[in-house]
Design a protein around this motif. Structure first.
Motif, PDB file in Angstrom:
ATOM      1  N   ASP A  26      28.126  32.688  43.474  1.00  0.00           N
ATOM      2  CA  ASP A  26      26.777  32.317  43.930  1.00  0.00           C
ATOM      3  C   ASP A  26      26.332  33.215  45.076  1.00  0.00           C
ATOM      4  N   LEU A  27      27.221  33.434  46.034  1.00  0.00           N
ATOM      5  CA  LEU A  27      26.890  34.299  47.170  1.00  0.00           C
ATOM      6  C   LEU A  27      26.556  35.703  46.691  1.00  0.00           C
ATOM      7  N   TYR A  28      27.335  36.209  45.744  1.00  0.00           N
ATOM      8  CA  TYR A  28      27.080  37.545  45.208  1.00  0.00           C
ATOM      9  C   TYR A  28      25.704  37.592  44.546  1.00  0.00           C
ATOM     10  N   GLN A  29      25.411  36.611  43.710  1.00  0.00           N
ATOM     11  CA  GLN A  29      24.134  36.581  43.000  1.00  0.00           C
ATOM     12  C   GLN A  29      22.955  36.518  43.964  1.00  0.00           C
ATOM     13  N   LYS A  30      23.165  35.898  45.118  1.00  0.00           N
ATOM     14  CA  LYS A  30      22.105  35.782  46.122  1.00  0.00           C
ATOM     15  C   LYS A  30      22.014  37.021  47.018  1.00  0.00           C
ATOM     16  N   GLY A  31      22.887  38.012  46.770  1.00  0.00           N
ATOM     17  CA  GLY A  31      22.842  39.235  47.564  1.00  0.00           C
ATOM     18  C   GLY A  31      23.523  39.113  48.911  1.00  0.00           C
ATOM     19  N   LYS A  32      24.300  38.074  49.103  1.00  0.00           N
ATOM     20  CA  LYS A  32      25.035  37.876  50.366  1.00  0.00           C
ATOM     21  C   LYS A  32      26.433  38.484  50.183  1.00  0.00           C
ATOM     22  N   TYR A  33      26.450  39.817  50.153  1.00  0.00           N
ATOM     23  CA  TYR A  33      27.663  40.530  49.760  1.00  0.00           C
ATOM     24  C   TYR A  33      28.814  40.405  50.750  1.00  0.00           C
ATOM     25  N   ARG A  34      28.544  40.389  52.034  1.00  0.00           N
ATOM     26  CA  ARG A  34      29.638  40.235  53.020  1.00  0.00           C
ATOM     27  C   ARG A  34      30.301  38.872  52.872  1.00  0.00           C
ATOM     28  N   GLU A  35      29.472  37.836  52.780  1.00  0.00           N
ATOM     29  CA  GLU A  35      30.016  36.488  52.619  1.00  0.00           C
ATOM     30  C   GLU A  35      30.751  36.364  51.285  1.00  0.00           C
ATOM     31  N   ALA A  36      30.176  36.949  50.245  1.00  0.00           N
ATOM     32  CA  ALA A  36      30.815  36.915  48.932  1.00  0.00           C
ATOM     33  C   ALA A  36      32.164  37.631  48.974  1.00  0.00           C
ATOM     34  N   TYR A  37      32.204  38.768  49.681  1.00  0.00           N
ATOM     35  CA  TYR A  37      33.460  39.514  49.791  1.00  0.00           C
ATOM     36  C   TYR A  37      34.553  38.611  50.358  1.00  0.00           C
ATOM     37  N   ARG A  57      39.291  40.546  42.897  1.00  0.00           N
ATOM     38  CA  ARG A  57      39.474  41.869  43.500  1.00  0.00           C
ATOM     39  C   ARG A  57      38.391  42.837  43.031  1.00  0.00           C
ATOM     40  N   TYR A  58      38.079  42.764  41.757  1.00  0.00           N
ATOM     41  CA  TYR A  58      37.019  43.612  41.212  1.00  0.00           C
ATOM     42  C   TYR A  58      35.695  43.306  41.922  1.00  0.00           C
ATOM     43  N   MET A  59      35.399  42.040  42.070  1.00  0.00           N
ATOM     44  CA  MET A  59      34.152  41.639  42.712  1.00  0.00           C
ATOM     45  C   MET A  59      34.133  42.020  44.193  1.00  0.00           C
ATOM     46  N   MET A  60      35.281  42.085  44.823  1.00  0.00           N
ATOM     47  CA  MET A  60      35.335  42.578  46.201  1.00  0.00           C
ATOM     48  C   MET A  60      34.828  44.023  46.225  1.00  0.00           C
ATOM     49  N   GLY A  61      35.286  44.813  45.259  1.00  0.00           N
ATOM     50  CA  GLY A  61      34.793  46.184  45.144  1.00  0.00           C
ATOM     51  C   GLY A  61      33.301  46.225  44.880  1.00  0.00           C
ATOM     52  N   GLU A  62      32.820  45.317  44.032  1.00  0.00           N
ATOM     53  CA  GLU A  62      31.392  45.264  43.722  1.00  0.00           C
ATOM     54  C   GLU A  62      30.570  44.929  44.965  1.00  0.00           C
ATOM     55  N   CYS A  63      31.069  44.017  45.780  1.00  0.00           N
ATOM     56  CA  CYS A  63      30.364  43.667  47.024  1.00  0.00           C
ATOM     57  C   CYS A  63      30.225  44.906  47.905  1.00  0.00           C
ATOM     58  N   LEU A  64      31.316  45.642  48.071  1.00  0.00           N
ATOM     59  CA  LEU A  64      31.286  46.840  48.907  1.00  0.00           C
ATOM     60  C   LEU A  64      30.387  47.908  48.292  1.00  0.00           C
ATOM     61  N   TYR A  65      30.412  48.028  46.979  1.00  0.00           N
ATOM     62  CA  TYR A  65      29.552  49.000  46.293  1.00  0.00           C
ATOM     63  C   TYR A  65      28.087  48.672  46.576  1.00  0.00           C
ATOM     64  N   GLN A  66      27.723  47.410  46.466  1.00  0.00           N
ATOM     65  CA  GLN A  66      26.339  47.004  46.722  1.00  0.00           C
ATOM     66  C   GLN A  66      25.950  47.230  48.183  1.00  0.00           C
ATOM     67  N   LEU A  67      26.928  47.151  49.082  1.00  0.00           N
ATOM     68  CA  LEU A  67      26.682  47.410  50.505  1.00  0.00           C
ATOM     69  C   LEU A  67      26.686  48.909  50.814  1.00  0.00           C
ATOM     70  N   LYS A  68      26.878  49.727  49.780  1.00  0.00           N
ATOM     71  CA  LYS A  68      26.946  51.183  49.897  1.00  0.00           C
ATOM     72  C   LYS A  68      28.154  51.661  50.710  1.00  0.00           C
ATOM     73  N   GLU A  69      29.184  50.842  50.753  1.00  0.00           N
ATOM     74  CA  GLU A  69      30.449  51.208  51.397  1.00  0.00           C
ATOM     75  C   GLU A  69      31.375  51.718  50.294  1.00  0.00           C
ATOM     76  N   TYR A  70      30.972  52.855  49.730  1.00  0.00           N
ATOM     77  CA  TYR A  70      31.621  53.368  48.529  1.00  0.00           C
ATOM     78  C   TYR A  70      33.085  53.713  48.739  1.00  0.00           C
ATOM     79  N   ASP A  71      33.421  54.289  49.896  1.00  0.00           N
ATOM     80  CA  ASP A  71      34.811  54.662  50.134  1.00  0.00           C
ATOM     81  C   ASP A  71      35.711  53.429  50.143  1.00  0.00           C
TER      82      ASP A  71
END
Length: 137
Positions: A26-37, A57-71
């Motif tokens: 739910d947090l991810y869908q709402k764009g709350k990527y830090r909280e979702a992470y 773990r995959y979704m943790m990567g997705e949260c960071l990707y959406q936050l533009k923390e690609y590394d």
């Protein structure tokens, strides 16, 4: 519902989020990527090396990707590739790694990852997507 997922990730992410456990998804869908992470990270602690933990773990990567923390996203994706190479999430993680390297303007590494993905997981939908991305490079 409106989604904040970029079109390039829609299929891979929506499959995972729909199977993710409640609050984190739910947090991810709402764009709350830090909280979702953080919520996905909790799931990895509780579930150890289950499919649910690999998805988290995959979704943790997705949260960071959406936050533009690609590394940092690359490192979370690598965790899946290294520790769960036979998981259904491994080709998706490799694809997203390549995409993250492209965002970091490292097309050489992205190309290598796409080629490795195609060679290692040739029957996967991600291999098809990787080929399409290679063709555009």
């Amino acid at each position: 519902p409106t989604t904040t997922t970029k079109p390039e990730a829609t299929t891979t992410v929506s499959k995972t989020v729909s199977t993710s456990s409640g609050n984190a998804g739910d947090l991810y869908q709402k764009g709350k990527y830090r909280e979702a992470y953080r919520a996905f990270e909790e799931l990895t602690r509780d579930q150890s090396n289950t499919d649910a933990a690999i998805n988290a773990r995959y979704m943790m990567g997705e949260c960071l990707y959406q936050l533009k923390e690609y590394d940092q996203a690359i490192l979370d994706y690598q965790n899946i590739i290294t520790n769960s190479p036979s998981s259904a999430k491994a080709p998706a993680a490799m694809l997203r790694q390549g995409m993250a390297f492209e965002k970091l303007n490292d097309s050489d590494t992205a190309r290598i990852l796409y080629q490795k993905l195609i060679a290692s997981y040739k029957e996967s939908p991600e291999a098809t997507e990787a080929q399409q991305l290679l063709d555009k490079m």
